[in-house]
Design an enzyme around this catalytic site. Structure first.
Site, PDB file in Angstrom:
ATOM      1  N   HIS A   1     -31.881 -48.507  -4.147  1.00 30.39           N
ATOM      2  CA  HIS A   1     -31.779 -47.144  -3.600  1.00 30.39           C
ATOM      3  C   HIS A   1     -31.750 -47.229  -2.084  1.00 30.39           C
ATOM      4  O   HIS A   1     -32.649 -47.791  -1.457  1.00 30.39           O
ATOM      5  CB  HIS A   1     -32.980 -46.335  -4.095  1.00 30.39           C
ATOM      6  CG  HIS A   1     -32.941 -44.889  -3.744  1.00 30.39           C
ATOM      7  ND1 HIS A   1     -32.229 -43.960  -4.475  1.00 30.39           N
ATOM      8  CD2 HIS A   1     -33.543 -44.192  -2.752  1.00 30.39           C
ATOM      9  CE1 HIS A   1     -32.403 -42.751  -3.943  1.00 30.39           C
ATOM     10  NE2 HIS A   1     -33.199 -42.870  -2.894  1.00 30.39           N
TER      11      HIS A   1
ATOM     12  N   MET B   1     -35.721 -34.378  -6.286  1.00 33.68           N
ATOM     13  CA  MET B   1     -36.671 -34.911  -5.293  1.00 33.68           C
ATOM     14  C   MET B   1     -38.084 -34.435  -5.624  1.00 33.68           C
ATOM     15  O   MET B   1     -38.324 -33.241  -5.832  1.00 33.68           O
ATOM     16  CB  MET B   1     -36.308 -34.425  -3.891  1.00 33.68           C
ATOM     17  CG  MET B   1     -35.040 -35.012  -3.304  1.00 33.68           C
ATOM     18  SD  MET B   1     -35.039 -36.806  -3.203  1.00 33.68           S
ATOM     19  CE  MET B   1     -36.368 -37.100  -2.027  1.00 33.68           C
TER      20      MET B   1
ATOM     21  N   MET C   1     -30.215 -41.615   6.559  1.00 34.71           N
ATOM     22  CA  MET C   1     -30.682 -40.370   7.213  1.00 34.71           C
ATOM     23  C   MET C   1     -30.090 -40.277   8.612  1.00 34.71           C
ATOM     24  O   MET C   1     -29.882 -41.293   9.278  1.00 34.71           O
ATOM     25  CB  MET C   1     -32.203 -40.398   7.347  1.00 34.71           C
ATOM     26  CG  MET C   1     -32.934 -40.617   6.040  1.00 34.71           C
ATOM     27  SD  MET C   1     -34.704 -40.716   6.342  1.00 34.71           S
ATOM     28  CE  MET C   1     -35.279 -41.100   4.689  1.00 34.71           C
TER      29      MET C   1
ATOM     30  N   GLY D   1     -40.299 -46.625  -3.647  1.00 34.65           N
ATOM     31  CA  GLY D   1     -40.288 -47.322  -2.363  1.00 34.65           C
ATOM     32  C   GLY D   1     -41.594 -48.054  -2.133  1.00 34.65           C
ATOM     33  O   GLY D   1     -41.705 -49.264  -2.359  1.00 34.65           O
TER      34      GLY D   1
ATOM     35  N   SER E   1     -36.586 -48.426  -3.490  1.00 36.35           N
ATOM     36  CA  SER E   1     -36.027 -47.818  -2.278  1.00 36.35           C
ATOM     37  C   SER E   1     -36.281 -48.716  -1.086  1.00 36.35           C
ATOM     38  O   SER E   1     -37.441 -48.985  -0.723  1.00 36.35           O
ATOM     39  CB  SER E   1     -36.665 -46.454  -2.022  1.00 36.35           C
ATOM     40  OG  SER E   1     -36.280 -46.014  -0.730  1.00 36.35           O
TER      41      SER E   1
ATOM     42  N   ASP F   1     -31.518 -45.116   1.340  1.00 38.56           N
ATOM     43  CA  ASP F   1     -31.717 -43.800   1.944  1.00 38.56           C
ATOM     44  C   ASP F   1     -31.092 -43.766   3.336  1.00 38.56           C
ATOM     45  O   ASP F   1     -31.642 -44.344   4.274  1.00 38.56           O
ATOM     46  CB  ASP F   1     -33.214 -43.501   2.065  1.00 38.56           C
ATOM     47  CG  ASP F   1     -33.878 -43.310   0.715  1.00 38.56           C
ATOM     48  OD1 ASP F   1     -33.491 -42.374  -0.004  1.00 38.56           O
ATOM     49  OD2 ASP F   1     -34.785 -44.102   0.394  1.00 38.56           O
TER      50      ASP F   1
ATOM     51  N   ASP G   1     -37.272 -39.084  -7.361  1.00 43.46           N
ATOM     52  CA  ASP G   1     -37.447 -39.842  -6.110  1.00 43.46           C
ATOM     53  C   ASP G   1     -38.542 -39.209  -5.276  1.00 43.46           C
ATOM     54  O   ASP G   1     -38.428 -38.056  -4.870  1.00 43.46           O
ATOM     55  CB  ASP G   1     -36.102 -39.828  -5.352  1.00 43.46           C
ATOM     56  CG  ASP G   1     -36.143 -40.553  -4.012  1.00 43.46           C
ATOM     57  OD1 ASP G   1     -37.122 -41.258  -3.725  1.00 43.46           O
ATOM     58  OD2 ASP G   1     -35.153 -40.413  -3.265  1.00 43.46           O
ATOM     59  N   GLY G   2     -39.574 -40.001  -5.007  1.00 44.40           N
ATOM     60  CA  GLY G   2     -40.645 -39.574  -4.113  1.00 44.40           C
ATOM     61  C   GLY G   2     -42.009 -39.675  -4.765  1.00 44.40           C
ATOM     62  O   GLY G   2     -42.284 -39.000  -5.752  1.00 44.40           O
ATOM     63  N   GLY G   3     -42.839 -40.572  -4.242  1.00 42.94           N
ATOM     64  CA  GLY G   3     -44.202 -40.701  -4.729  1.00 42.94           C
ATOM     65  C   GLY G   3     -44.309 -41.288  -6.127  1.00 42.94           C
ATOM     66  O   GLY G   3     -45.325 -41.078  -6.808  1.00 42.94           O
TER      67      GLY G   3
ATOM     68  N   MET H   1     -28.723 -38.499   3.226  1.00 39.63           N
ATOM     69  CA  MET H   1     -29.442 -37.336   3.766  1.00 39.63           C
ATOM     70  C   MET H   1     -28.925 -37.065   5.171  1.00 39.63           C
ATOM     71  O   MET H   1     -29.611 -37.279   6.170  1.00 39.63           O
ATOM     72  CB  MET H   1     -30.951 -37.617   3.783  1.00 39.63           C
ATOM     73  CG  MET H   1     -31.576 -37.566   2.405  1.00 39.63           C
ATOM     74  SD  MET H   1     -33.197 -38.398   2.363  1.00 39.63           S
ATOM     75  CE  MET H   1     -32.664 -40.070   2.049  1.00 39.63           C
TER      76      MET H   1
ATOM     77  N   HIS I   1     -28.424 -42.621  -1.339  1.00 40.98           N
ATOM     78  CA  HIS I   1     -28.937 -41.239  -1.239  1.00 40.98           C
ATOM     79  C   HIS I   1     -28.695 -40.813   0.196  1.00 40.98           C
ATOM     80  O   HIS I   1     -29.430 -41.218   1.094  1.00 40.98           O
ATOM     81  CB  HIS I   1     -30.421 -41.269  -1.614  1.00 40.98           C
ATOM     82  CG  HIS I   1     -31.148 -39.986  -1.425  1.00 40.98           C
ATOM     83  ND1 HIS I   1     -32.527 -39.911  -1.431  1.00 40.98           N
ATOM     84  CD2 HIS I   1     -30.698 -38.714  -1.235  1.00 40.98           C
ATOM     85  CE1 HIS I   1     -32.905 -38.657  -1.255  1.00 40.98           C
ATOM     86  NE2 HIS I   1     -31.817 -37.917  -1.120  1.00 40.98           N
TER      87      HIS I   1
ATOM     88  N   GLY J   1     -36.945 -37.365   3.662  1.00 42.04           N
ATOM     89  CA  GLY J   1     -37.095 -37.777   5.061  1.00 42.04           C
ATOM     90  C   GLY J   1     -38.036 -38.954   5.261  1.00 42.04           C
ATOM     91  O   GLY J   1     -37.817 -39.758   6.162  1.00 42.04           O
ATOM     92  N   PHE J   2     -39.042 -39.058   4.421  1.00 37.09           N
ATOM     93  CA  PHE J   2     -40.045 -40.099   4.651  1.00 37.09           C
ATOM     94  C   PHE J   2     -40.516 -40.709   3.330  1.00 37.09           C
ATOM     95  O   PHE J   2     -40.647 -39.993   2.332  1.00 37.09           O
ATOM     96  CB  PHE J   2     -41.257 -39.518   5.384  1.00 37.09           C
ATOM     97  CG  PHE J   2     -40.896 -38.976   6.745  1.00 37.09           C
ATOM     98  CD1 PHE J   2     -40.889 -39.810   7.859  1.00 37.09           C
ATOM     99  CD2 PHE J   2     -40.526 -37.646   6.898  1.00 37.09           C
ATOM    100  CE1 PHE J   2     -40.523 -39.318   9.110  1.00 37.09           C
ATOM    101  CE2 PHE J   2     -40.154 -37.140   8.142  1.00 37.09           C
ATOM    102  CZ  PHE J   2     -40.158 -37.986   9.252  1.00 37.09           C
ATOM    103  N   GLY J   3     -40.813 -42.010   3.379  1.00 39.96           N
ATOM    104  CA  GLY J   3     -41.458 -42.659   2.252  1.00 39.96           C
ATOM    105  C   GLY J   3     -42.961 -42.419   2.313  1.00 39.96           C
ATOM    106  O   GLY J   3     -43.488 -41.899   3.307  1.00 39.96           O
ATOM    107  N   GLY J   4     -43.630 -42.808   1.250  1.00 36.31           N
ATOM    108  CA  GLY J   4     -45.084 -42.795   1.247  1.00 36.31           C
ATOM    109  C   GLY J   4     -45.749 -41.437   1.101  1.00 36.31           C
ATOM    110  O   GLY J   4     -46.943 -41.309   1.342  1.00 36.31           O
TER     111      GLY J   4
HETATM  112  C1  DX5 Z   1     -37.431 -39.964   0.926  1.00 32.23           C
HETATM  113  C2  DX5 Z   1     -36.577 -40.962   0.201  1.00 32.23           C
HETATM  114  C3  DX5 Z   1     -37.230 -41.771  -0.831  1.00 32.23           C
HETATM  115  C4  DX5 Z   1     -38.358 -42.659  -0.348  1.00 32.23           C
HETATM  116  C5  DX5 Z   1     -39.318 -42.794  -1.487  1.00 32.23           C
HETATM  117  O1  DX5 Z   1     -36.581 -39.144   1.645  1.00 32.23           O
HETATM  118  O2  DX5 Z   1     -35.518 -40.270  -0.449  1.00 32.23           O
HETATM  119  O3  DX5 Z   1     -36.266 -42.560  -1.526  1.00 32.23           O
HETATM  120  O4  DX5 Z   1     -37.947 -43.930   0.055  1.00 32.23           O
HETATM  121  O5  DX5 Z   1     -40.420 -43.489  -1.026  1.00 32.23           O
HETATM  122  P1  DX5 Z   1     -41.785 -43.530  -1.856  1.00 32.23           P
HETATM  123  O6  DX5 Z   1     -41.495 -44.162  -3.167  1.00 32.23           O
HETATM  124  O7  DX5 Z   1     -42.672 -44.331  -0.973  1.00 32.23           O
HETATM  125  O8  DX5 Z   1     -42.235 -42.092  -2.010  1.00 32.23           O
HETATM  126 ZN    ZN Z   2     -34.176 -41.434  -1.694  1.00 30.63          ZN
END
Ligand code: DX5
Ligand code: ZN
Length: 222
Positions: free
Chosen positions: A32, A136, A36, A196, A8, A34, A174-176, A67, A65, A141-144
């Site tokens: 990927h 999801m 937003m 990501g 991502s 994202d 997707d996510g974590g 959003m 993706h 909304g956010f990475g990490g």
């Molecule tokens: C969050 C995104 C994810 C994000 C994942 O809204 O859809 O794609 O980048 O990031 P990580 O892998 O750091 O959780």
């Molecule tokens: Zn995503």
């Protein structure tokens, strides 16, 4: 099972986007992206001109993706920018059947996304329209953010539905996602892994993709 890794770009160094894309070119399966709008989700990332600027750098499948509110509005521009697959939140798209037809008319693959609070039943009627279903494992909304294992029952439901209907629909998570969390998603039935922070937060993104793939494939000693 053919497993796919989708780094991502949200976690990349935005001052060196081109280099970051090149770093995973040839090792990842998809990129990927994202998008937003600060409305459907409480964050703003990057938009269509950024995607278009990256298109000539790689042959990676562009997995967008989206959003945003009213995601169908952007389909033509996404296709024009070189997106290959667009995934839309079931919580945001008014009519997934119409959105899928509109995407296909533009030559795009199509998928639906389900956020953590939304039940599997909200997606099931649309699976047959999809090339990919995205579950999801964080709030969008956010990475990490930390992986939410409580969504895995939806991955299991998706895998059961797809297999029992003889479909080849991809099931994406997707996510974590990291080497710690990916195996549980794989065991639940996911075959496409967005990562990501685990990829672009690493010193060597290409090595991080290879290591993640090895963990998912159950290979040791990369
Ligand atoms: C969050 C995104 C994810 C994000 C994942 O809204 O859809 O794609 O980048 O990031 P990580 O892998 O750091 O959780
Ligand atoms: Zn995503």
């Amino acid at each position: 099972m053919r497993y796919k890794i989708a780094p991502s770009l949200l976690a990349a160094d935005f001052a060196r986007l081109g280099d970051q894309v090149s770093a995973v070119d040839g090792v990842a399966d998809m990129l990927h992206l994202d998008v937003m709008d600060g409305h459907f989700v409480p964050n703003i990332s990057f938009g269509i001109p950024v995607i278009a600027a990256l298109r000539d750098l790689t042959d990676l499948t562009f997995d967008c993706h989206i959003m945003t509110s009213n995601p169908t509005t952007y389909l033509a521009e996404l296709a024009e920018a070189g997106v290959d697959l667009v995934t839309m939140h079931v919580e945001a798209v008014a009519d997934p059947t119409r959105a899928a037809s509109a995407a296909r008319a533009l030559g795009l693959s199509f998928g639906v996304v389900v956020s953590p609070p939304t039940p599997w039943a909200a997606v099931e009627p649309f699976v047959e329209l999809c090339d990919l279903v995205l579950v999801m494992s964080v709030h969008p909304g956010f990475g990490g953010q930390a992986f939410m294992p409580e969504v895995l029952h939806k991955v299991e439901a998706a895998r059961k539905w797809v297999d029992s209907h003889g479909l080849t629909t991809d099931i994406q998570i997707d996510g974590g996602i990291s080497d710690k969390t990916a195996p549980s998603a794989r065991d639940a039935g996911a075959n496409v892994f967005v990562a990501g922070t685990a990829v672009f937060g690493a010193d060597d993104p290409a090595l991080a993709v290879a290591e993640l793939r090895a963990v998912i494939e159950g290979v040791t000693g990369v």
